[in-house]
Enzyme design. Structure first.
Site, PDB file in Angstrom:
ATOM      1  N   ASP A 194       0.818  -1.215   0.000  1.00 34.08           N
ATOM      2  CA  ASP A 194       0.000   0.000   0.000  1.00 34.08           C
ATOM      3  C   ASP A 194       0.856   1.271   0.000  1.00 34.08           C
ATOM      4  OD1 ASP A 194      -1.753   2.058   0.667  1.00 34.08           O
ATOM      5  OD2 ASP A 194      -2.438   1.161   2.552  1.00 34.08           O
ATOM      6  N   HIS A 367      -3.965   4.362   6.713  1.00 30.03           N
ATOM      7  CA  HIS A 367      -2.887   3.789   5.899  1.00 30.03           C
ATOM      8  C   HIS A 367      -1.522   4.000   6.544  1.00 30.03           C
ATOM      9  CE1 HIS A 367      -5.563   3.212   2.398  1.00 30.03           C
ATOM     10  NE2 HIS A 367      -6.180   4.277   2.885  1.00 30.03           N
TER      11      HIS A 367
END
Lengths: 547, 547
Positions: A194, A367
């Site tokens: 990610d 994130h």
């Protein structure tokens, strides 16, 4: 692991985040999909409801698709499932909450009984064609998110979808470090990770910081608290509910998707709200303001959301007014900064207090930031690295970080959507490009609105339009009536009072000049007349008939 | 200071930053303007070139305007001067560099010899009607910026336009703290202060940090370095030039406004570049790549700027390619995040290296952050406070900070553009509202495009258009020819092949149904037909003639 085995990875979608909404794993005649989500349109994509990945590449290969693995229940990972299932009715593998949220979505589209949904728990292993998929728990801003360890004939791939390394997550269940270490010992051939926050230094704060910030707001707010968030941000719902319990406020969810998702998450045990705290919205609106918390959608400034409508005074069920405190508890999706800022200003203008992340820590990112991204790479020690989930700028940054950590440059590949990547013979390399565009969904149309149409729309909006209708006597070549002139997006009705007679005059001169057979001659003449008068260039359309 | 004296402050403009582009000071029959700048259109204001403040309020009072004071030479403070001078040919007071940049602008509009420009040095005092204006130096991202101490019959006002408290500015000239302290001792009745960064904690980094960051880039870049910035960011030009000298690169400015501003700043001694370092662009393009730095506009992702054209491969004079390093050295103006991000991705796609503030400190803000804003308030210790330069959200934040510092809430006023504020009898309060909208400038039109037109444009762009032209025989009521159907921004030409005949068929059914006298009947029928077919709602226009 066979030496000649060739694994193909195909990130599908447009120019947005790479491999985020859908990634195809392809080995021989077998395809496995990871995620099937949607994108939200950018601010200048007018008229578009949402965008799904371009899966034209798969359309003649649907018989090879062995299954779809979904990593978590956010819209950008599940929002296109009903479209895909229409083309490829294949099994879907997901953890219990993710499955529950998929069920909510499918039943809204009347497709629930057609879907083959299979529940998988984090820690389990599932064979999907030639892919042995190990699901392991990761932290994100929704419970029950997973990463994937995929053993393929070409090697072991670790696929990290959205994640963060939160040591104190809302549900008390940290990322499965042990599993990552175990993969590392086995030897990881390829890591996908990610890249969303690859430009953000440091470590993303834990979800834990939000609790005290919310408590502070709930305790000091003189009236109602209205929380704006995403309908699938289940962890945030839990934190809001917990804070309601502590501060003696009742909680009501507003909006269908929020209500449905909360109901499903409660049913499955992923959201815990005491029965006497949760009240229906119409009941909440009749309670004393200082005892109420409303949670609804609209944190992105979407004009059609509840917060959007509250900010413009067009919400039907209730209004926002002085005494209300509005909390924007989510991050701006890139490109939404402007509508969000307008919404904040409008809410202030209506007298509300507005709390957002620049004022108090009412949101943290879901994130990993740079230090977490580095930790993941060093935990996994992959031979090859493919940054995903980010635009090109974030992928480039993530790739640079991997090089700094000692992964050789030739073992790192940066690919955009539609760019096939191959892992074969111990090498990671770029292969061919496949169609990888946007599929715009608008009203009942899927993919009927294309980039050409979007360009026409922009042209219409840049200058407005001028329509001219003309009937000419076929014998005398004279106008049968005054030319009809309609404008939109070009001049005000006051200015039209002067300009339209001038346009008519110009056309009559042309027609009387004789020999006029062609609409294009009139278009050109009107265009240059208007440019001389206004220095602007509207689109001009002429329809001419002879009778 | 007279007890009944009434000072009126009128911030002019639309919903953007308050009092930034123009602020009117009004006392009796005397008006003084501070700044006359432009706004850049937001991402979804299609077609608009730029926006100027709505000064309708002043139009019947131009004989009362005693002068315009300009605080510094950036576009958002000088960009509307040529419009204002057309209505009110009054003296303009500015420091030497600011005056030079105004001259560049006015001569481009052929208005230089009509303007009454008066040079003022920081430290000087000028009487403008009843206003005694003391100019004092402040740091900003352009040299020769000033704040104003304005002695009025209603008290002493300190007007801080854009500023930061940089201890090591590029030109070595820090903000005049002594003057601020002196005002404080005299007693300040009202402070106006820059709220731009009111949501930003801490202290804005000094411009000094940029030098080493640029040097690092220039030394390691394998080929050309292309710096994107604003044409009026003179301090950044100086830093780039200094770094060129250190790293033995030649510097070329590209683009008319950049070249003209640099020439003026050099002539006046505010920009120092050795003659052998500065080269014309065509010469730079023929030098070895590693010896060259190009500086141009486009840091906001504007499609028509040099950087915008480079990113899409449509620049005429030169292209960007592998080996080039592009440095975006400026901040995104709110609302431009998305086009800037697209530009960065496109430049990467063309093979360039791209450096921007998330990667290296190649830009710092020119505005004070929270700790500087607090220091200003405590240095000046004003009785009243009016936050300016920011949207409502930043003004609210700045006002909250002033309350935390001990200024009583009743002495703080938050006002948006068009909201008159009065200082009188020792009180600061809201007075009436005056017109305070946007004036859109597009092509040759100033103010002809209004919000109604913008809404029509959005409607055109949301759904596209369908035009239908119809001629009917007045005796038989039958169509004289096939209905003509034109669409834009609605369907692709392939889909049109199916849909347009169906529209024609639907219209013929209606006409044959008889008794059709009204275009509106056809519009409604076509609309609902298209909605049923596509679930979308284009704008439908029908022109019908009988012959």
């Amino acid at each position: 692991m066979s030496k000649n085995a060739k694994l193909r990875l195909v990130p599908l979608g447009g120019l947005g985040e790479v491999g985020k909404n859908m990634m195809a794993y392809e080995y021989g005649n077998n395809i496995m999909l990871v995620d099937a989500g949607l994108m939200f349109p950018e601010n200048d994509m007018l008229g578009i409801d949402y965008i799904i990945p371009d899966y034209e590449y798969l359309l003649d290969k649907t018989d090879r698709i062995r299954g779809i693995v979904i990593t978590h229940g956010h819209e950008d990972h599940i929002g296109a499932i009903h479209h895909i299932l229409g083309s490829a009715p294949v099994p879907i593998f997901a953890t219990p909450l993710t499955r529950g949220l998929i069920e909510v979505k499918l039943s809204r589209h009347g497709m629930l009984n057609k879907a083959d949904l299979r529940t998988v728990q984090a820690g389990e292993k599932v064979q999907i064609g030639p892919f042995a998929v190990e699901f392991f728990h990761v932290c994100h801003s929704i419970p029950d998110a997973v990463g994937l360890g995929i053993t393929t004939p070409a090697g072991l791939v670790v696929h990290m979808s959205d994640f963060k390394f939160d040591h104190t997550p809302v549900d008390g269940w940290p990322t499965d470090y042990a599993k990552l270490a175990e993969f590392s010992q086995r030897g990881v051939d390829l890591l996908l990770s990610d890249s969303t926050n690859a430009e953000r230094p440091g470590w993303t704060p834990s979800e834990m910081v939000i609790g005290p910030a919310l408590r502070d707001v709930f305790e000091h707010a003189p009236g109602r608290v209205i929380i704006a968030s995403f309908a699938s941000l289940i962890s945030r719902m839990q934190q809001v509910a917990d804070t309601c319990v502590i501060t003696n406020r009742k909680l009501a969810f507003a909006g269908t998707s929020m209500v449905d998702n909360a109901k499903m998450a409660r049913k499955l045990g992923y959201l815990s709200v005491p029965d006497d705290v949760l009240v229906p919205i119409d009941q909440a609106l009749n309670l004393p303001a200082e005892e109420v918390v409303l949670m609804c959608t609209g944190s992105q400034g979407e004009p059609s959301s509840i917060i959007g409508r509250l900010s413009t005074g067009t919400n039907r069920q209730f209004d926002v007014h002085a005494g209300d405190t509005v909390v924007l508890s989510s991050h701006p999706i890139p490109g939404n900064e402007e509508p969000i800022s307008r919404t904040i200003n409008r809410l202030f203008r209506r007298g509300a207090e507005v709390i957002y992340d620049a004022i108090a820590p009412v949101h943290v990112s879901g994130h990993a930031s740079q230090e977490e991204q580095k930790l993941l790479i060093n935990l996994v020690r992959p031979k090859h690295f493919l940054p995903i989930h980010g635009e090109l700028r974030q992928l480039k940054r993530h790739a640079a970080m991997a090089r700094e950590l000692g992964i050789p440059a030739e073992n790192i590949v940066v690919a955009e959507n539609g760019q096939v990547v191959e892992l074969s013979g111990g090498e990671l390399k770029l292969a061919e490009r496949v169609p990888g565009g946007y599929v715009f969904v608008e009203g009942g149309s899927i993919g009927d609105v294309d980039l050409g149409i979007m360009r026409e729309r922009e042209k219409l909006a840049r200058g407005g339009i001028v329509l001219i209708d003309l009937s000419i006597d076929k014998f005398t070549n004279r106008p049968l009536h005054e030319p009809e002139v309609i404008t939109r997006g070009f001049i005000t009705s006051e200015d039209a009072g002067d300009l339209i007679p001038a346009i008519r005059q110009r056309i009559k001169e042309l027609v009387n000049g004789g020999g006029l057979d062609d609409e294009k001659v009139i278009v050109d003449a009107v265009r240059s007349f208007l440019y001389n008068e206004t220095k602007r260039r509207p689109m001009v359309f002429v329809t001419m008939s002879k009778a």
